[in-house]
Motif scaffolding. Structure first.
Motif, PDB file in Angstrom:
ATOM      1  N   PRO A 101       0.830  -1.212   0.000  1.00  8.88           N
ATOM      2  CA  PRO A 101       0.000   0.000   0.000  1.00  8.88           C
ATOM      3  C   PRO A 101       0.862   1.259   0.000  1.00  8.88           C
ATOM      4  CG  PRO A 101       0.033  -0.986   2.172  1.00  8.88           C
ATOM      5  CD  PRO A 101       0.753  -1.937   1.261  1.00  8.88           C
ATOM      6  N   ARG A 102       0.263   2.342  -0.442  1.00  6.80           N
ATOM      7  CA  ARG A 102       0.971   3.618  -0.460  1.00  6.80           C
ATOM      8  C   ARG A 102       1.004   4.237   0.925  1.00  6.80           C
ATOM      9  NH1 ARG A 102      -0.528   6.833  -5.964  1.00  6.80           N
ATOM     10  NH2 ARG A 102       0.439   5.326  -7.347  1.00  6.80           N
ATOM     11  N   ILE A 103       2.044   4.996   1.162  1.00  8.86           N
ATOM     12  CA  ILE A 103       2.190   5.760   2.397  1.00  8.86           C
ATOM     13  C   ILE A 103       1.859   7.206   2.055  1.00  8.86           C
ATOM     14  CG2 ILE A 103       3.810   6.485   4.184  1.00  8.86           C
ATOM     15  CD1 ILE A 103       5.511   4.025   3.388  1.00  8.86           C
ATOM     16  N   THR A 104       1.151   7.910   2.925  1.00  9.27           N
ATOM     17  CA  THR A 104       0.841   9.311   2.692  1.00  9.27           C
ATOM     18  C   THR A 104       1.609  10.151   3.709  1.00  9.27           C
ATOM     19  OG1 THR A 104      -1.358   8.735   1.907  1.00  9.27           O
ATOM     20  CG2 THR A 104      -1.003  11.010   2.556  1.00  9.27           C
ATOM     21  N   VAL A 105       2.360  11.125   3.204  1.00  6.40           N
ATOM     22  CA  VAL A 105       3.082  12.038   4.086  1.00  6.40           C
ATOM     23  C   VAL A 105       2.396  13.395   4.029  1.00  6.40           C
ATOM     24  CG1 VAL A 105       5.291  10.857   3.931  1.00  6.40           C
ATOM     25  CG2 VAL A 105       4.752  12.614   2.283  1.00  6.40           C
ATOM     26  N   THR A 106       2.453  14.128   5.143  1.00  4.40           N
ATOM     27  CA  THR A 106       1.779  15.413   5.265  1.00  4.40           C
ATOM     28  C   THR A 106       2.732  16.428   5.855  1.00  4.40           C
ATOM     29  OG1 THR A 106      -0.294  14.251   5.678  1.00  4.40           O
ATOM     30  CG2 THR A 106      -0.226  16.572   6.256  1.00  4.40           C
ATOM     31  N   ALA A 107       2.660  17.661   5.380  1.00  8.10           N
ATOM     32  CA  ALA A 107       3.412  18.763   5.952  1.00  8.10           C
ATOM     33  C   ALA A 107       2.485  19.964   6.064  1.00  8.10           C
ATOM     34  CB  ALA A 107       4.620  19.108   5.088  1.00  8.10           C
ATOM     35  N   THR A 108       2.668  20.748   7.112  1.00  2.29           N
ATOM     36  CA  THR A 108       1.819  21.904   7.374  1.00  2.29           C
ATOM     37  C   THR A 108       2.693  23.116   7.639  1.00  2.29           C
ATOM     38  OG1 THR A 108       0.149  20.461   8.330  1.00  2.29           O
ATOM     39  CG2 THR A 108      -0.037  22.795   8.835  1.00  2.29           C
ATOM     40  N   ALA A 109       2.274  24.271   7.138  1.00  4.57           N
ATOM     41  CA  ALA A 109       2.972  25.528   7.392  1.00  4.57           C
ATOM     42  C   ALA A 109       1.940  26.597   7.718  1.00  4.57           C
ATOM     43  CB  ALA A 109       3.801  25.939   6.192  1.00  4.57           C
ATOM     44  N   VAL A 110       2.321  27.531   8.587  1.00  2.00           N
ATOM     45  CA  VAL A 110       1.450  28.620   9.005  1.00  2.00           C
ATOM     46  C   VAL A 110       2.200  29.928   8.808  1.00  2.00           C
ATOM     47  CG1 VAL A 110       0.170  29.631  10.930  1.00  2.00           C
ATOM     48  CG2 VAL A 110       0.300  27.157  10.701  1.00  2.00           C
ATOM     49  N   ALA A 111       1.512  30.943   8.277  1.00  5.15           N
ATOM     50  CA  ALA A 111       2.101  32.269   8.104  1.00  5.15           C
ATOM     51  C   ALA A 111       1.075  33.302   8.498  1.00  5.15           C
ATOM     52  CB  ALA A 111       2.537  32.475   6.654  1.00  5.15           C
ATOM     53  N   ALA A 112       1.550  34.402   9.072  1.00  9.47           N
ATOM     54  CA  ALA A 112       0.660  35.502   9.445  1.00  9.47           C
ATOM     55  C   ALA A 112       0.325  36.310   8.202  1.00  9.47           C
ATOM     56  CB  ALA A 112       1.322  36.397  10.476  1.00  9.47           C
ATOM     57  N   VAL A 113      -0.938  36.770   8.120  1.00 10.28           N
ATOM     58  CA  VAL A 113      -1.351  37.592   6.998  1.00 10.28           C
ATOM     59  C   VAL A 113      -0.657  38.946   7.128  1.00 10.28           C
ATOM     60  CG1 VAL A 113      -3.316  38.715   5.864  1.00 10.28           C
ATOM     61  CG2 VAL A 113      -3.556  36.421   6.803  1.00 10.28           C
ATOM     62  N   GLU A 114       0.001  39.377   6.073  1.00 16.19           N
ATOM     63  CA  GLU A 114       0.739  40.626   6.112  1.00 16.19           C
ATOM     64  C   GLU A 114      -0.242  41.798   6.147  1.00 16.19           C
ATOM     65  OE1 GLU A 114       3.704  40.917   3.112  1.00 16.19           O
ATOM     66  OE2 GLU A 114       4.644  39.033   3.715  1.00 16.19           O
ATOM     67  N   PRO A 115       0.113  42.861   6.879  1.00 18.34           N
ATOM     68  CA  PRO A 115      -0.773  44.014   6.945  1.00 18.34           C
ATOM     69  C   PRO A 115      -0.985  44.621   5.561  1.00 18.34           C
ATOM     70  CG  PRO A 115       0.993  44.186   8.557  1.00 18.34           C
ATOM     71  CD  PRO A 115       1.302  43.015   7.677  1.00 18.34           C
ATOM     72  N   GLY A 116      -2.211  44.970   5.264  1.00 12.58           N
ATOM     73  CA  GLY A 116      -2.534  45.584   3.980  1.00 12.58           C
ATOM     74  C   GLY A 116      -2.765  44.590   2.868  1.00 12.58           C
ATOM     75  N   ALA A 117      -2.578  43.305   3.114  1.00 11.46           N
ATOM     76  CA  ALA A 117      -2.797  42.281   2.085  1.00 11.46           C
ATOM     77  C   ALA A 117      -3.986  41.440   2.489  1.00 11.46           C
ATOM     78  CB  ALA A 117      -1.568  41.387   1.936  1.00 11.46           C
ATOM     79  N   ALA A 118      -4.908  41.278   1.566  1.00  4.73           N
ATOM     80  CA  ALA A 118      -6.046  40.398   1.817  1.00  4.73           C
ATOM     81  C   ALA A 118      -5.608  38.986   1.511  1.00  4.73           C
ATOM     82  CB  ALA A 118      -7.224  40.796   0.953  1.00  4.73           C
ATOM     83  N   ALA A 119      -5.873  38.069   2.431  1.00  6.71           N
ATOM     84  CA  ALA A 119      -5.489  36.663   2.216  1.00  6.71           C
ATOM     85  C   ALA A 119      -6.282  36.096   1.058  1.00  6.71           C
ATOM     86  CB  ALA A 119      -5.726  35.849   3.471  1.00  6.71           C
ATOM     87  N   ALA A 120      -5.635  35.273   0.286  1.00  4.53           N
ATOM     88  CA  ALA A 120      -6.296  34.619  -0.854  1.00  4.53           C
ATOM     89  C   ALA A 120      -7.411  33.737  -0.354  1.00  4.53           C
ATOM     90  CB  ALA A 120      -5.285  33.812  -1.662  1.00  4.53           C
ATOM     91  N   ALA A 121      -8.421  33.599  -1.167  1.00  7.65           N
ATOM     92  CA  ALA A 121      -9.550  32.755  -0.780  1.00  7.65           C
ATOM     93  C   ALA A 121      -9.105  31.323  -0.620  1.00  7.65           C
ATOM     94  CB  ALA A 121     -10.632  32.837  -1.846  1.00  7.65           C
ATOM     95  N   PRO A 122      -9.551  30.646   0.456  1.00  5.68           N
ATOM     96  CA  PRO A 122      -9.157  29.260   0.640  1.00  5.68           C
ATOM     97  C   PRO A 122      -9.702  28.384  -0.462  1.00  5.68           C
ATOM     98  CG  PRO A 122     -10.771  29.918   2.299  1.00  5.68           C
ATOM     99  CD  PRO A 122     -10.458  31.134   1.485  1.00  5.68           C
ATOM    100  N   SER A 123      -8.924  27.339  -0.786  1.00  6.23           N
ATOM    101  CA  SER A 123      -9.389  26.386  -1.791  1.00  6.23           C
ATOM    102  C   SER A 123      -9.026  24.984  -1.407  1.00  6.23           C
ATOM    103  CB  SER A 123      -8.802  26.713  -3.151  1.00  6.23           C
ATOM    104  OG  SER A 123      -7.439  26.944  -3.075  1.00  6.23           O
TER     105      SER A 123
END
Length: 123
Positions: A101-123
């Motif tokens: 069977p296949r193995i699934t690996v996951t990675a996660t990253a978090v960043a603060a929204v920069e002032p004056g920039a609207a965060a992109a819509a989640p998808s």
């Protein structure tokens, strides 16, 4: 008096030990190569997650930035909330074996929204 062993009493013992130990050695080799493949795929996922999180925090298209750096067949999810962007990248790793069977690996990253920039819509 010292007794000597007769030659030929243990003939074939090396062949028998090799026949018993070779499959175990081959299994360890395949497991090690699969582990190396999984670690390198995880590093690629982490790089893609960081790229996507930084792009999304600047208001750019995060999934597109992550897809450029992600391993083949990976899945990128972006979520925003509380002034931060969280990106998860999941990628399958094929085990070195025909029917494993296949193995699934996951990675996660978090960043603060920069002032004056609207965060992109989640998808």
């Amino acid at each position: 008096m010292i007794r000597r062993r007769l030659a030929g009493r243990d003939r074939g013992s090396f062949t028998a030990e090799l026949a018993a130990g070779l499959p175990a050695l081959l299994l360890l080799l395949l497991a090690g190569l699969t582990a190396v493949n999984a670690v390198s795929t995880r590093a690629g996922c982490l790089h893609a997650a960081r790229e996507a999180a930084l792009a999304a925090s600047r208001g750019e298209d995060g999934p597109a930035a992550g897809a450029r750096a992600a391993p083949a067949g990976s899945e990128i999810t972006v979520s925003t909330g509380d002034g931060q962007v969280q990106v998860s990248v999941r990628a399958p790793v094929r085990a070195l074996g025909a029917r494993l069977p296949r193995i699934t690996v996951t990675a996660t990253a978090v960043a603060a929204v920069e002032p004056g920039a609207a965060a992109a819509a989640p998808s």
